[in-house]
Design a protein around this motif. Structure first.
Motif, PDB file in Angstrom:
ATOM      1  N   LYS A 107       0.840  -1.200   0.000  1.00 58.05           N
ATOM      2  CA  LYS A 107       0.000   0.000   0.000  1.00 58.05           C
ATOM      3  C   LYS A 107       0.876   1.252   0.000  1.00 58.05           C
ATOM      4  CE  LYS A 107      -3.627   2.208   2.717  1.00 58.05           C
ATOM      5  NZ  LYS A 107      -4.438   2.095   3.946  1.00 58.05           N
ATOM      6  N   ARG A 132      -4.908   8.959  -4.051  1.00 60.31           N
ATOM      7  CA  ARG A 132      -4.405   7.594  -4.207  1.00 60.31           C
ATOM      8  C   ARG A 132      -4.658   6.771  -2.952  1.00 60.31           C
ATOM      9  NH1 ARG A 132       1.868   6.984  -5.518  1.00 60.31           N
ATOM     10  NH2 ARG A 132       1.992   7.791  -3.388  1.00 60.31           N
ATOM     11  N   THR A 182      -8.500   6.033  -2.500  1.00 62.13           N
ATOM     12  CA  THR A 182      -8.998   5.027  -3.440  1.00 62.13           C
ATOM     13  C   THR A 182      -8.451   3.639  -3.130  1.00 62.13           C
ATOM     14  OG1 THR A 182      -7.227   5.630  -4.997  1.00 62.13           O
ATOM     15  CG2 THR A 182      -9.381   6.670  -5.310  1.00 62.13           C
ATOM     16  N   GLU A 183      -7.210   3.561  -2.645  1.00 61.66           N
ATOM     17  CA  GLU A 183      -6.664   2.265  -2.244  1.00 61.66           C
ATOM     18  C   GLU A 183      -7.477   1.677  -1.090  1.00 61.66           C
ATOM     19  OE1 GLU A 183      -4.283   0.247  -3.328  1.00 61.66           O
ATOM     20  OE2 GLU A 183      -3.921   1.509  -5.076  1.00 61.66           O
ATOM     21  N   ARG A 208     -10.822   0.547  -2.499  1.00 59.60           N
ATOM     22  CA  ARG A 208     -10.653  -0.696  -3.258  1.00 59.60           C
ATOM     23  C   ARG A 208     -10.516  -1.894  -2.321  1.00 59.60           C
ATOM     24  NH1 ARG A 208      -5.760  -0.802  -6.753  1.00 59.60           N
ATOM     25  NH2 ARG A 208      -6.587  -2.876  -7.221  1.00 59.60           N
ATOM     26  N   ASP A 235     -13.556   0.508  -8.001  1.00 61.95           N
ATOM     27  CA  ASP A 235     -12.645  -0.150  -8.929  1.00 61.95           C
ATOM     28  C   ASP A 235     -11.364   0.656  -9.064  1.00 61.95           C
ATOM     29  OD1 ASP A 235     -14.505  -2.158  -9.417  1.00 61.95           O
ATOM     30  OD2 ASP A 235     -15.439  -1.036 -11.065  1.00 61.95           O
ATOM     31  N   GLU A 236     -10.345   0.038  -9.640  1.00 64.32           N
ATOM     32  CA  GLU A 236      -9.067   0.725  -9.813  1.00 64.32           C
ATOM     33  C   GLU A 236      -9.197   1.833 -10.868  1.00 64.32           C
ATOM     34  OE1 GLU A 236      -4.355  -0.202 -10.814  1.00 64.32           O
ATOM     35  OE2 GLU A 236      -5.873  -1.797 -10.969  1.00 64.32           O
TER      36      GLU A 236
END
Length: 582
Positions: free
Chosen positions: A8, A308, A311-312, A315, A321-322
């Motif tokens: 991560k 980033r 969103t990680e 996810r 989604d990526e």
């Protein structure tokens, strides 16, 4: 064999601290720093160097690199001061002198008596409000000379000034041959106009001594405006020229050159720093969106780091989604610079975005020049084509590799656009209604009367009010529209400055409507119309009829600096705040 989880990315933001050493110099400042350091070290006369640049262009970094280069020489004593930290001092020269003396540790032998006498005199002056015993009180800024003669009269006026004894005591200190005291004064443009001008003139009046060099970091435009406003509006010196006057105070002006040809180095460093090497080219394009401002670009990158990370996490929870980070970068650039374009493309059908992508290698259609187009453009297509023809930066962004992918990949485009819209307040505190400060007043004004708006802001802030004025309250890289909307929502009052051309200003009308829309029976808004020179109540009614219901303050009945009118506004604000508290 079990697959390991992807590592991560860490939320390690890029610091905005100024750099001081060559190894950290991503803007190519080393040549400038060496030259300015040599100029300071070799100066044979008192010298003031002005490093001029706007917010975020690297003034502080260049000053630190100059200072770092000078510290290699034993005979150079360097002093670093932040003008903003003592802008509330009645006599700002005193803490500046005190800071200088604190750095004299290696050079006080045989000079202690003169230095102590000078400090004692200045301390006594500050304690008496600037009036030393037996000397005439004379505020530095109250110069009565004609504008053309004013710069040449500064030295002649020294004998009458409250700092005259300090000057004589300082002159008694014998500086050894080759020694220099180089004083760096940063953030002068963050001070109020009166404090900034007083400090700058005090440096000229007292510290214009052999062996002294001053390096000042400031926005030249702001400082010239401070000077012009103070002398024209508050002291009535007509036709005063701030630029000419500044030339007397600053002997070596050094405007920071455009970063256009050097921003690539910073983009490369930033892409490496966030472990996204593929973003280097895109970051160079983003720099054009933010006027090649290094600090603004760093803030964009920090927002992308937060994007980033969020969103990680989403996810990992199966909620998103990526989406490639470049998609967020395109969305953020569009939302900041071209919000209307962003809205149209975010909400558009897939065919519209693909049509725009198809203009990449052809000619952007122009219905006005070619009315017989085989396929007539829709309203959205006409709007987007017009925006692309007007802006090279927008064209370069949308037709870059990342931009074309953003247009063609509907899922990624919609996900990134919606994410940016939904999360902009969490990751950009300046535009958050929750994080925005509660302003006592929001000033709406016509640009041709910006000097009066700044004078009003300065008066109110001197009286402890928190005031929003777009030209000083919004920094580069912040989203203009969102910042203003959030600040207007939080403001307790709208100060509506009406000029002769205000009826033609859609922006001022929208600001008044936004405040009126907040009205409820239990919580009516406070709107104070201010009639600027040449305006009238009749003119005010043509802007919005509702505005004439509020008692106006008429500047046509007074003369600059409009202290009585500003005091009336301050009393009205005080009553509003008191009522809100109760």
């Amino acid at each position: 064999m079990a697959l390991s989880k992807p590592v991560k990315p860490k939320v390690r933001l890029v610091p905005e601290e100024p750099v001081a050493v060559v190894e950290d110099d991503a803007l190519g400042f080393n040549a400038y720093a060496q030259t300015l350091a040599d100029a300071a070290r070799e100066a044979v006369q008192p010298l003031t160097i002005g490093i001029f640049g706007e917010w975020g262009t690297g003034k502080s970094s260049l000053m630190r690199m100059v200072r770092n280069g000078l510290r290699k020489h034993r005979e150079i004593v360097t002093v670093e001061c932040n003008a903003w930290q003592f802008q509330h001092e009645e006599q700002p020269l005193f803490p500046l002198i005190a800071a200088v003396v604190r750095h004299f540790d290696d050079y006080r032998s045989g000079q202690t008596q003169a230095l102590d006498a000078m400090l004692h005199h200045l301390e006594s002056a500050a304690a008496r409000g600037g009036k030393p015993v037996g000397e005439e009180q004379w505020p530095i800024t109250q110069v009565g000379a004609a504008p053309a003669d004013m710069p040449d009269r500064l030295d002649a006026l020294l004998a009458r000034s409250q700092y005259s004894r300090a000057f004589r005591l300082l002159a008694e200190i014998e500086v050894p041959r080759g020694w220099k005291f180089v004083v760096f004064v940063d953030d002068l443009d963050r001070c109020s106009p009166q404090r900034a001008v007083r400090l700058l003139e005090s440096i000229k009046l007292v510290l214009d001594q052999p062996g002294f060099v001053f390096v000042i970091g400031v926005s030249r435009a702001v400082l010239e405006e401070h000077l012009t406003h103070l002398y024209r509006e508050e002291m009535g010196v007509k036709n005063f020229n701030g630029a000419s006057y500044l030339e007397k105070l600053v002997q070596l002006p050094f405007p920071i050159p455009s970063h256009r040809d050097r921003i690539g180095g910073l983009a490369r460093r930033l892409a490496e720093r966030i472990d996204e090497p593929d973003l280097e080219t895109l970051l160079e394009l983003l720099a054009t969106v933010f006027d090649y401002n290094p600090r603004a670009l760093i803030r964009v990158v920090n927002n992308l780091i937060i994007d980033r990370s969020i969103t990680e996490n989403l996810r990992a929870d199966g909620k998103m989604d990526e989406v490639p980070l470049a998609m967020f970068a395109v969305s953020r650039a569009l939302q900041h610079r071209w919000p209307a374009v962003h809205r149209v493309l975010e909400l558009s059908r897939r065919e519209l975005a693909l049509a725009v992508a198809g203009w990449e290698h052809g000619v952007i259609p122009d219905p006005a020049a070619s009315p017989d187009l085989q396929s007539p453009l829709s309203g959205d297509e006409t709007f987007l084509a017009g925006e692309l023809r007007k802006s090279v930066e927008l064209k370069n962004l949308l037709f870059s590799d990342a931009g074309i992918r953003w247009l063609r990949d509907e899922n990624a485009r919609v996900a990134a656009a919606q994410f940016v819209r939904q999360h902009k307040r969490e990751i950009d505190p300046a535009t958050s209604s929750r994080a925005a400060p509660v302003f006592d007043a929001f000033i709406s004004y016509p640009t041709e009367f910006a000097h009066i708006a700044e004078g009003l802001r300065g008066y109110l802030e001197d009286n402890k009010f928190l005031v929003f004025l777009d030209r000083v309250s919004i920094g580069a890289g912040e989203q203009l529209q969102n910042s203003m909307e959030a600040s207007l929502r939080s403001a307790r009052a709208l100060l509506f400055l009406c000029g002769p051309r205000t009826p033609t200003s859609s922006f001022q009308r929208q600001e008044a409507l936004a405040m009126l829309d907040r009205q409820t029976d239990s919580d009516p808004p406070l709107i104070i119309p201010v009639l600027l020179p040449g305006a009238s109540v009749e003119l005010l009614s043509t802007v919005l009829p509702e505005l004439v219901k509020f008692q106006a303050v008429d500047l046509n009945k007074g003369d600059p600096p409009y202290s009585a009118a500003f005091a009336t506004i301050a009393r009205a604000l005080h009553r509003t705040i008191k009522q809100a508290a109760s």
